[in-house]
Design an enzyme around this catalytic site. Sequence first.
Site: not given
Length: 374
Positions: A70, A127-128, A167, A347
């Site tokens: 998206d 996802e946003e 990580r 962004h």
Amino acid sequence: MNIDALVALRRDLHAHPELGYQETRTGDIVARFLHQLGLKVHRNIGKTGVVGVLTRGDGRRAIGLRADMDALPMQDQGDAPWKSRTANVCHACGHDGHTAMLLGAAQQLAETGDFNGTIYFIFQPAEEGLAGAKAMIDDGLFSRFPCEAVYALHNWPELPLGEVQTRPGAIMAAADRFDIRVKGGGGHAAQPHLTRDTLLATSELVVQLNTLVARAIDPCEAALLSVTRMQGGFSHNMIPAEASITGTVRTFSPTAQDTLEARLREMAHHVTAAHGLQAEVNYLRYYPATINSEAEAKLAVEALSEAGFSARVARQPALTSEDFAFMLQAKPGAYLWIGSAPSRPLHHSAYDFNDELIPYGVRALTALARRASG
């Protein structure tokens, strides 16, 4: 594998961005590409999600590789020939590049077949901020496609091109949103003694909220609170009846999350009450922290190091958020950053995915698939 074709595909996606749960054109392109490779393709998982299935050999191990599809609701201020053709929608986070890289990995693995097991290529919508990962899971993603582990790769402008970091444990923060309405005032600006000043109370609240992390959370623990919007008023000579603020809270532990929500609510009510006003607080916990499993994070670093990448353990997590967190709550796995410099920040209104990253991303995903499925 034709990198030029993947670059052209990526730029086409950039020119035709789609918001969460509206990725029909993108889904068509993804499904057609996977069909041409001979994969089994499943559509409409979590509304607009796509999953491609590739099996080789007799191995019983199955893993998932995920890319988001998206775009963001913002105007593309770039100057590339392939800039967004849709008003107020653009790929300012690189999901067009993630999609192209995962398609390239599917092509490479389908053509070489040099792995033993099953790989699920997961193309996720929304996802946003709209929890597309959760929508796919709720729609049976992991019951229909039973991964033993799941991995995701995200471009990272802060790292040199092609460098990979991940990580064990927390790598991205939980994301909460708060909206506070301050009400009960309103009147003539020349007669403030006859009313209650909503803007003054709201301004004081903004200042006080910015002290919360420093005074409510252990200084050794990472957390963040940002006020990102303040609204109120229509005229130069009136005190508005209402004003509002919006912001975000980022944390890594449930304890810190609980503390900040409780203290925010208390502060909103106490500060506004001191001005003779009322506060209405809405608090939404929309994404949990992204927590990598230790074994899978270690496997990723080892696999990519052996494949020739500069791959290492990240020194600290980021306070940005990611709905891949929902997948990692359901399955072991790891979320990885891959360097995309030089690049504008994620962004940014003029952000454009660095196409030089595509061959690195394809190679990273295929190396990860071969090791994890073996």
